[in-house]
Design a protein around this motif. Structure first.
Motif, short mmCIF file in Angstrom:
data_model
loop_
_atom_site.label_atom_id
_atom_site.label_comp_id
_atom_site.label_asym_id
_atom_site.label_seq_id
_atom_site.Cartn_x
_atom_site.Cartn_y
_atom_site.Cartn_z
N GLU A 6 -7.48 -2.70 0.44
CA GLU A 6 -7.04 -1.33 0.20
C GLU A 6 -5.95 -1.26 -0.87
OE1 GLU A 6 -8.65 1.08 1.28
OE2 GLU A 6 -9.80 0.20 2.92
N LEU A 60 0.83 -1.20 0.00
CA LEU A 60 0.00 0.00 0.00
C LEU A 60 0.87 1.26 0.00
CD1 LEU A 60 -2.90 1.05 0.00
CD2 LEU A 60 -2.85 0.99 2.51
N ASP A 71 -3.95 -5.37 4.46
CA ASP A 71 -4.54 -4.30 3.67
C ASP A 71 -4.76 -4.73 2.23
OD1 ASP A 71 -1.90 -4.37 2.82
OD2 ASP A 71 -1.35 -2.49 3.79
N ARG A 95 -6.81 5.40 1.35
CA ARG A 95 -6.46 4.81 2.64
C ARG A 95 -4.97 5.06 2.88
NH1 ARG A 95 -7.58 0.71 6.40
NH2 ARG A 95 -9.76 1.35 6.14
N ASP A 122 -7.11 -9.52 6.28
CA ASP A 122 -7.69 -8.31 5.72
C ASP A 122 -8.88 -7.89 6.59
OD1 ASP A 122 -8.06 -6.66 2.93
OD2 ASP A 122 -9.99 -7.18 3.80
N TYR A 124 -1.28 4.67 4.46
CA TYR A 124 -0.49 3.50 4.85
C TYR A 124 -0.04 3.63 6.31
CZ TYR A 124 3.51 0.41 5.39
OH TYR A 124 4.37 -0.54 5.85
#
Length: 680
Positions: A325, A239, A322, A553, A660, A555
């Protein structure tokens, strides 16, 4: 005879040669659309399972189940079980009708005592659309339980979730052949040459035609030999990396303003948030051994923002905290660069199982009905079912082609959970790990022995046809048999009848038929006139308002990156497939040619570390059995890699419940471990 390969989500068309009701050779269909006229080693040599001496050719009931339940059974069943004969040290052999009758009786007992929420089903991604649809219908309607899931839970559920957030459709926007039309190929978290080799062949061909290839992973993989840019990321940095590229594009004014204004919403808010982000490309400069990533981000940003780019990813993206995301961040990159709705540009998640896309399409998910309609009642995801088992509040589970006690994480917990079940029913081809732990096991037909439709990673429906005869039932026949003892509402005589029925619910398959699919595979949505859809999102997205939705989103620093910033080092393990094996290896291990090439899980370690020939990996959740070590500079110091094909290795005993946050897909790609040298 032409059919469909039984392995990964590429869905290669396969020509099987048969003699005396036995497959003797497999070749690629020369004009195969998905296969591009090629087969990988699994497709070419992995057909032996269909005629293996180890095939389960009957139905089984465990001694423990009979001993515990016989006194409570109706007198008629007690009479019938008195004639059971021993199969092995765990099971009796049982006629199909008896196994079905006992299953139905026990289900009704559990429903009376514990209620409908104490029952559920997992599976469907390794069998046909018809079986998957009927399976979820059986769980939802016959048993009145919302608890239905499939193996997307351990692989691409975050792809569905992340893409749904932005473009309203959780599937590939393009075809495999669009790889050859692309100017830039962005591949992250996919060891494509091993996991999807026929897709990798297209990538290599595209490279030779002039496409730029970007490959990102936590270790050096073979595809990097053909890459223009190879990025080795630290663990848990997906991410961060993807957001950093997006920020770079925006800071340099490279975004496609016209596409964003015409086709998307929420970009201004997204832009404001990302420009405030402090965790960006500069963070990599602070990580010893990863400083070069900053300049790579700058180069990548310009490439994908100025050229037609196809974004591809695998489980190295989704199997993280994540995952959703990160997938959404990929979608953000595609939207801001205008890479949707045209040839050679879009998103292409590389699915794992041969029918995981189709299984989700027909409703084998607790939060989606067939065709991705929202249910009135959302059921339990697989990890939640296991939690309820531990709490003694979940009592019956059906597993259709899902080796729960091998491929899922935190196996100590999984085994404790299933010990609390009163009924575990498995439908499978072999006595794999889950079957050994089951109460009732139904031996069923393989894909090479039955009709059925499969949907590959490019949304293409293929019709699989029987090339050899087998007297075993198909999964749907077992399901219908049990349903008929309970309600009597299923009345199908063929898989084609089921397909015609399910199309009424799954409108994206509306124009498909067995007759049309015998001629060629079709990509959904398929219109009534038979016209299919090679490219999605040409004019609008699949969201309610037709717009692409930007979502940001930030990190969060954690795990290996946190340790690198503090100059601390520890071992982290990631996992993946080997070219010759598939998932739990149930089918590939039956091919002598494949098993000879890779007969045990092997651990890769950088030669700077010296632990001898075998080690045990230990985490706070459990430990492996001794693993064979191969030393290679293709993994960085303190980075470990192994496959997970052999249950005896106990790889998934060392991964925990971390998953997740939205869809509970486990963090298979990162776990901190201790390496223990095994004495000679």
């Amino acid at each position: 005879m032409n059919s469909v390969c039984a392995y990964c989500g590429v869905g290669c068309e396969i020509d099987l040669k048969v003699k005396n009701n036995k497959i003797i050779k497999a070749e690629a269909v020369k004009n195969g659309v998905s296969s591009n006229g090629e087969l990988c080693v699994k497709g070419r040599y992995g057909f032996d399972f269909s005629n293996s001496d180890n095939r389960l050719r009957t139905n089984l009931i465990s001694y423990k189940f009979i001993e515990k339940n016989a006194p409570k059974m109706p007198f008629e069943l007690q009479i019938r079980i008195s004639n059971l004969i021993e199969y092995d040290h765990l099971f009796y052999e049982a006629p199909l009708s008896l196994a079905i009758d006992i299953t139905a009786w026990k289900i009704e007992e559990i429903l009376k005592e514990y209620g409908r929420l104490a029952i559920g089903g997992i599976g469907g991604a390794r069998t046909s659309l018809e079986n998957a649809w009927l399976f979820q219908k059986f769980i939802r309607e016959t048993l009145n339980s919302p608890n239905i899931d499939n193996c997307a839970r351990v692989c691409h559920s975050p792809s569905l979730s992340g893409l749904m957030m932005s473009i309203g459709e959780g599937a590939s926007s393009n075809s495999f052949d669009d790889i050859l039309e692309s100017e830039v190929l962005f591949i992250i978290g996919s060891n494509t040459t091993e996991a999807h080799p026929i897709v990798a062949n297209r990538i290599i061909k595209a490279k030779k035609r002039g496409a730029k290839v970007i490959v990102i992973d936590v270790r050096e993989i073979n595809l990097m030999k053909f890459a223009d840019i190879s990025v080795i990321l630290p663990f848990e940095a997906n991410l961060l990396f993807l957001n950093s590229i997006a920020k770079e594009i925006i800071e340099r004014g490279l975004e496609d303003i016209n596409f964003i204004q015409d086709r998307c919403i929420n970009f201004d808010k997204y832009k404001t948030e990302i420009l405030k982000e402090k965790n960006d490309k500069t963070l990599f400069q602070k990580l010893k051994g990863y400083e070069v990533i900053k300049s790579q981000i700058e180069e990548i940003a310009e490439l994908i923002a100025t050229k037609n780019t196809l974004f591809m990813w695998g489980l190295g993206i989704t199997e993280h905290l994540d995952g959703t995301e990160a997938v959404n961040s990929i979608s953000n990159l595609a939207m801001m660069s205008g890479n949707f709705g045209k040839k050679g540009a879009g998103v292409l998640p590389l699915r794992g199982q041969n029918n995981v896309q189709g299984c989700c399409d027909v409703g084998c998910l607790p939060y989606y009905l067939p065709d991705y309609k929202k249910p009135d009642e959302i059921g339990l995801m697989t990890p939640q079912m296991i939690d309820k088992m531990i709490e003694n509040r979940f009592k019956a589970l059906f597993c259709m082609g899902e080796d729960l006690t091998h491929i899922h994480t935190n196996q100590n917990k999984v085994h404790k959970g299933i010990d609390n079940l009163e009924l575990l029913v498995t439908m499978d081809l072999f006595i794999n790990d889950i079957a050994k732990n089951s109460d009732i096991v139904f031996g069923v037909k393989s894909s090479y022995e039955k009709y059925g439709v499969y949907v590959n990673a490019e949304r293409r429906l293929h019709l699989s046809v029987p090339v050899v005869k087998n007297n075993l039932p198909d999964d749907w026949e077992v399901i219908q048999g049990i349903e008929n003892r309970i309600k009597g509402e299923f009345n199908y005589s063929s898989s084609e009848e089921i397909f015609n029925d399910l199309k009424r619910e799954v409108t994206r398959f509306e124009g498909a038929s067995y007759e049309k699919l015998k001629r060629k595979g079709l990509q959904w949505p398929i219109l009534k006139n038979g016209k299919d859809s090679p490219i999605l999102h040409i004019h609008t997205f699949s969201t309610d308002d037709g717009k692409g939705h930007f979502h940001y989103r930030s990190y969060k620093i954690r795990e290996q990156i946190e340790k690198l910033l503090e100059n601390r080092e520890s071992f982290y393990l990631t996992t993946g497939r080997h070219l010759v094996h598939y998932n739990n290896g149930a089918q590939t291990k039956e091919s002598e040619k494949l098993l000879k090439r890779y007969s045990e899980d092997i651990l890769l370690i950088n030669p700077i570390h010296n632990f001898g020939d075998r080690v045990i990996l230990k985490s706070r959740y459990g430990e492996t059995t001794p693993l064979k070590v191969k030393y290679t500079e293709k993994v960085k110091p303190f980075t470990l890699y192994t496959t997970f094909h052999f249950a005896k290795s106990r790889i998934n005993y060392i991964f925990g419940d971390e998953a997740d946050e939205k869809v509970k897909t486990a963090r298979f790609k990162s776990v901190e471990v201790e390496v223990i040298k095994v004495s000679e």
